[in-house]
Scaffold this motif. Structure first.
Motif, PDB file in Angstrom:
ATOM      1  N   GLU A 235      16.581 -33.362  40.355  1.00 19.78           N
ATOM      2  CA  GLU A 235      17.365 -32.531  39.435  1.00 19.78           C
ATOM      3  C   GLU A 235      16.817 -32.611  38.018  1.00 19.78           C
ATOM      4  O   GLU A 235      16.754 -31.599  37.295  1.00 19.78           O
ATOM      5  CB  GLU A 235      18.831 -32.977  39.455  1.00 19.78           C
ATOM      6  CG  GLU A 235      19.555 -32.641  40.749  1.00 19.78           C
ATOM      7  CD  GLU A 235      20.950 -33.250  40.807  1.00 19.78           C
ATOM      8  OE1 GLU A 235      21.368 -33.866  39.793  1.00 19.78           O
ATOM      9  OE2 GLU A 235      21.623 -33.121  41.854  1.00 19.78           O
ATOM     10  N   ILE A 236      16.418 -33.796  37.615  1.00 25.95           N
ATOM     11  CA  ILE A 236      15.861 -33.964  36.265  1.00 25.95           C
ATOM     12  C   ILE A 236      14.546 -33.212  36.148  1.00 25.95           C
ATOM     13  O   ILE A 236      14.289 -32.514  35.157  1.00 25.95           O
ATOM     14  CB  ILE A 236      15.704 -35.458  35.948  1.00 25.95           C
ATOM     15  CG1 ILE A 236      17.083 -36.108  35.795  1.00 25.95           C
ATOM     16  CG2 ILE A 236      14.869 -35.660  34.677  1.00 25.95           C
ATOM     17  CD1 ILE A 236      17.048 -37.615  35.684  1.00 25.95           C
ATOM     18  N   LEU A 237      13.684 -33.340  37.153  1.00 27.29           N
ATOM     19  CA  LEU A 237      12.409 -32.614  37.122  1.00 27.29           C
ATOM     20  C   LEU A 237      12.651 -31.111  37.097  1.00 27.29           C
ATOM     21  O   LEU A 237      11.986 -30.380  36.349  1.00 27.29           O
ATOM     22  CB  LEU A 237      11.569 -32.984  38.338  1.00 27.29           C
ATOM     23  CG  LEU A 237      10.245 -32.223  38.453  1.00 27.29           C
ATOM     24  CD1 LEU A 237       9.291 -32.618  37.338  1.00 27.29           C
ATOM     25  CD2 LEU A 237       9.589 -32.457  39.817  1.00 27.29           C
ATOM     26  N   ASP A 238      13.603 -30.648  37.885  1.00 25.15           N
ATOM     27  CA  ASP A 238      13.920 -29.222  37.949  1.00 25.15           C
ATOM     28  C   ASP A 238      14.237 -28.684  36.556  1.00 25.15           C
ATOM     29  O   ASP A 238      13.708 -27.640  36.125  1.00 25.15           O
ATOM     30  CB  ASP A 238      15.101 -29.023  38.892  1.00 25.15           C
ATOM     31  CG  ASP A 238      15.304 -27.583  39.309  1.00 25.15           C
ATOM     32  OD1 ASP A 238      14.500 -26.714  38.915  1.00 25.15           O
ATOM     33  OD2 ASP A 238      16.280 -27.320  40.035  1.00 25.15           O
ATOM     34  N   ALA A 239      15.069 -29.407  35.823  1.00 24.40           N
ATOM     35  CA  ALA A 239      15.422 -28.970  34.467  1.00 24.40           C
ATOM     36  C   ALA A 239      14.237 -29.080  33.524  1.00 24.40           C
ATOM     37  O   ALA A 239      14.004 -28.205  32.679  1.00 24.40           O
ATOM     38  CB  ALA A 239      16.587 -29.808  33.947  1.00 24.40           C
ATOM     39  N   ALA A 240      13.435 -30.147  33.665  1.00 23.57           N
ATOM     40  CA  ALA A 240      12.317 -30.365  32.743  1.00 23.57           C
ATOM     41  C   ALA A 240      11.224 -29.327  32.891  1.00 23.57           C
ATOM     42  O   ALA A 240      10.513 -29.017  31.928  1.00 23.57           O
ATOM     43  CB  ALA A 240      11.743 -31.767  32.969  1.00 23.57           C
ATOM     44  N   LEU A 241      11.087 -28.763  34.094  1.00 18.22           N
ATOM     45  CA  LEU A 241      10.013 -27.787  34.323  1.00 18.22           C
ATOM     46  C   LEU A 241      10.230 -26.476  33.586  1.00 18.22           C
ATOM     47  O   LEU A 241       9.301 -25.655  33.499  1.00 18.22           O
ATOM     48  CB  LEU A 241       9.854 -27.543  35.819  1.00 18.22           C
ATOM     49  CG  LEU A 241       9.143 -28.664  36.588  1.00 18.22           C
ATOM     50  CD1 LEU A 241       9.197 -28.404  38.089  1.00 18.22           C
ATOM     51  CD2 LEU A 241       7.695 -28.824  36.124  1.00 18.22           C
ATOM     52  N   ASP A 242      11.414 -26.259  33.037  1.00 18.87           N
ATOM     53  CA  ASP A 242      11.601 -25.093  32.175  1.00 18.87           C
ATOM     54  C   ASP A 242      10.594 -25.114  31.023  1.00 18.87           C
ATOM     55  O   ASP A 242      10.152 -24.062  30.555  1.00 18.87           O
ATOM     56  CB  ASP A 242      13.024 -25.054  31.617  1.00 18.87           C
ATOM     57  CG  ASP A 242      14.070 -24.747  32.671  1.00 18.87           C
ATOM     58  OD1 ASP A 242      13.697 -24.241  33.758  1.00 18.87           O
ATOM     59  OD2 ASP A 242      15.266 -25.015  32.423  1.00 18.87           O
ATOM     60  N   ALA A 243      10.248 -26.317  30.567  1.00 20.43           N
ATOM     61  CA  ALA A 243       9.263 -26.444  29.476  1.00 20.43           C
ATOM     62  C   ALA A 243       7.894 -25.932  29.924  1.00 20.43           C
ATOM     63  O   ALA A 243       7.159 -25.319  29.143  1.00 20.43           O
ATOM     64  CB  ALA A 243       9.170 -27.889  29.014  1.00 20.43           C
ATOM     65  N   ALA A 244       7.517 -26.195  31.175  1.00 19.34           N
ATOM     66  CA  ALA A 244       6.234 -25.700  31.690  1.00 19.34           C
ATOM     67  C   ALA A 244       6.266 -24.188  31.892  1.00 19.34           C
ATOM     68  O   ALA A 244       5.277 -23.489  31.620  1.00 19.34           O
ATOM     69  CB  ALA A 244       5.895 -26.404  33.005  1.00 19.34           C
ATOM     70  N   ASP A 245       7.402 -23.667  32.350  1.00 18.99           N
ATOM     71  CA  ASP A 245       7.501 -22.228  32.621  1.00 18.99           C
ATOM     72  C   ASP A 245       7.254 -21.412  31.353  1.00 18.99           C
ATOM     73  O   ASP A 245       6.770 -20.266  31.438  1.00 18.99           O
ATOM     74  CB  ASP A 245       8.886 -21.894  33.180  1.00 18.99           C
ATOM     75  CG  ASP A 245       9.096 -22.450  34.578  1.00 18.99           C
ATOM     76  OD1 ASP A 245       8.108 -22.805  35.247  1.00 18.99           O
ATOM     77  OD2 ASP A 245      10.278 -22.564  34.987  1.00 18.99           O
TER      78      ASP A 245
END
Length: 465
Positions: free
Chosen positions: A451-461
């Motif tokens: 869940e944490i990674l899922d939210a953090a990947l918004d930065a990569a998107d």
């Protein structure tokens, strides 16, 4: 939940202590010389304590450890059985030279040899993985009477002179420039279908073409000059690359055909990391030498080694082996290894790693990939996973370039910072996030990390073309 888990918001004296954290940080920066870093850029988090799959700082903030520290804490932080074994051994005997027989040294060697495939029945202990690879290469050279070793470009084998020469990743370059690396090493491309060097479109093609390439390298380097091929069965730092079916068996066949020693570097992939005791077991292949460290006792006390086949052992039956270490088979380290292996068997920890990978991490990461255009591929086994980040899924352009430094690496730095801010500590390498929690991780903790990674990947998107 254990008593230790209930106190993970607190520093060792039972309450957050930011002032003590500042003192620890100041002392570190005044006197510590850090590895793989420009000293002026080092900014370490002062850690107050750890338990299970968490560690915490002096402010009371806790982190879910998806790095397993240096991908070595397979049994988790502060496992009570391992700590008790170290304490018991310290009360009996802390140090005895390797020229003496010691109960825990012999027991650890037996347990490790029993886990190894085939006739790898003997163990030479080292202090860690780099010197394990150094000694494995020395054994192979003496066994064959040949000087040269082949290893993959996408690899990491350690920081000592021979090990860094064998390493393929960019950390090798500065060592070569400084004259710190040794010679008689040639590199080749291993299988990596997502970025195939061989223009393959299927795993079968990638395996066959990678093996054909390796045989060409052997031919051009001269089979009679090659002592060993050194491989990570599942490549670790350089990408968590799971080999296609048939590849490792093909390497074994090439080694047999040309009289080359096959060394499996299981320093990172061994002792449960892939859901097997050794990663190579998954493909039913038996190498001539296996190097290990890290997970053998989760780094509670430094330990590594080489598991030696009977044929290579016979080379040194009458001829002295020209190598050794003061701390070879250190009793405290071996006691920790015995306790670790025993606990992993009793508690089904290797099986847990396999199940978590199959049921939680694998499916969860694939679902995340569908939601985030920055994710090009996810791959892995057990608790050993990589998320490859791209700017464009069609072209597969890396989110940050190979060997990126400074501002070039900012897009991935932003993802990592977002993970840490939310309380999860990952590993990253150029354009990849590695999800490598302890083998003891629970389903709930694994899902929390996802869940944490899922939210953090918004930065990569935000950086996707």
């Amino acid at each position: 939940m254990t008593t230790a888990d209930l106190t993970i918001h607190q520093s060792p004296d039972g309450a957050p202590d930011p002032a003590e954290g500042e003192r620890v940080f100041a002392e570190d920066r005044a006197h510590l010389f850090h590895s793989w870093a420009a000293q002026g850029a080092v900014n370490p988090v002062p850690v107050a304590g750890a338990a299970g799959r968490h560690f915490w700082d002096y402010s009371g903030k806790r982190y879910l450890d998806f790095s397993s520290q240096f991908i070595n804490l397979n049994i988790g932080h502060a496992h009570p059985k391992v700590i008790a074994a170290i304490k018991e051994q310290a009360d009996r005997i802390c140090m005895i030279a390797s020229t003496f027989a010691n109960d825990k040294r012999g027991e650890a060697a037996r347990l490790i040899a029993e886990l190894a495939p085939g006739d790898l029945d003997h163990v030479f202990f080292t202090n860690g993985g780099a010197d394990a690879n150094e000694h494995a290469v020395r054994m192979a050279r003496m066994h064959t009477g040949r000087p040269k070793v082949l290893s993959a470009y996408r690899s990491y084998h350690g920081g000592t002179s021979t090990a860094i020469s064998l390493t393929g990743d960019p950390r090798r370059w500065a060592n070569e420039n400084s004259g710190s690396a040794s010679g008689n090493v040639a590199h080749f491309f291993g299988p990596y279908l997502y970025r195939s060097h061989f223009h393959a479109t299927t795993e079968a093609e990638e395996s066959a073409r990678a093996l054909a390439h390796l045989e060409q390298v052997i031919a051009f380097e001269g089979p009679s000059t090659i002592a060993a091929i050194l491989l990570e069965p599942v490549v670790g730092t350089a990408g968590i690359l799971v080999p296609p079916a048939g590849y490792l068996a093909g390497v074994r066949e090439l080694c047999d055909r040309y009289g080359i020693v096959f060394i499996a570097d299981e320093v990172m992939s061994g002792f449960g990391r892939t859901g097997e005791w050794f990663a190579i077991d998954r493909w039913g292949v038996t190498p001539d030498l296996i190097t290990f460290a890290k997970g053998v006792n989760s780094g509670y006390v430094p330990l590594g080694g080489v598991i030696v086949s009977n044929a290579i052992h016979e080379t040194f039956r009458e001829v002295p082996y020209p190598g050794g270490l003061t701390y070879s088979g250190h009793p405290l380290a071996c006691a920790a290894a015995v306790a670790t292996i025993t606990a992993m068997k009793e508690e089904g920890i290797v099986e847990n790693a396999a199940r978590i990978g199959e049921d939680v991490l694998g499916p969860g990461l694939r679902e995340i990939a569908e939601r985030h255009p920055s994710v090009g591929e996810v791959r892995g086994l057990g608790v050993f996973w990589a998320v490859e980040l791209v700017r464009d899924r069609e072209t597969r352009e890396m989110l940050v370039p190979y060997a990126a430094t400074g501002a070039q690496s900012r897009p991935v730095d932003e993802v990592v910072a977002a993970c840490k801010e939310r309380g999860m500590w990952p590993v990253y390498n150029y354009n990849r996030i590695h999800m490598v929690p302890p083998c003891t991780i629970t389903d709930a903790e694994a899902r929390e990390g996802l869940e944490i990674l899922d939210a953090a990947l918004d930065a990569a998107d935000r950086h996707v073309a």
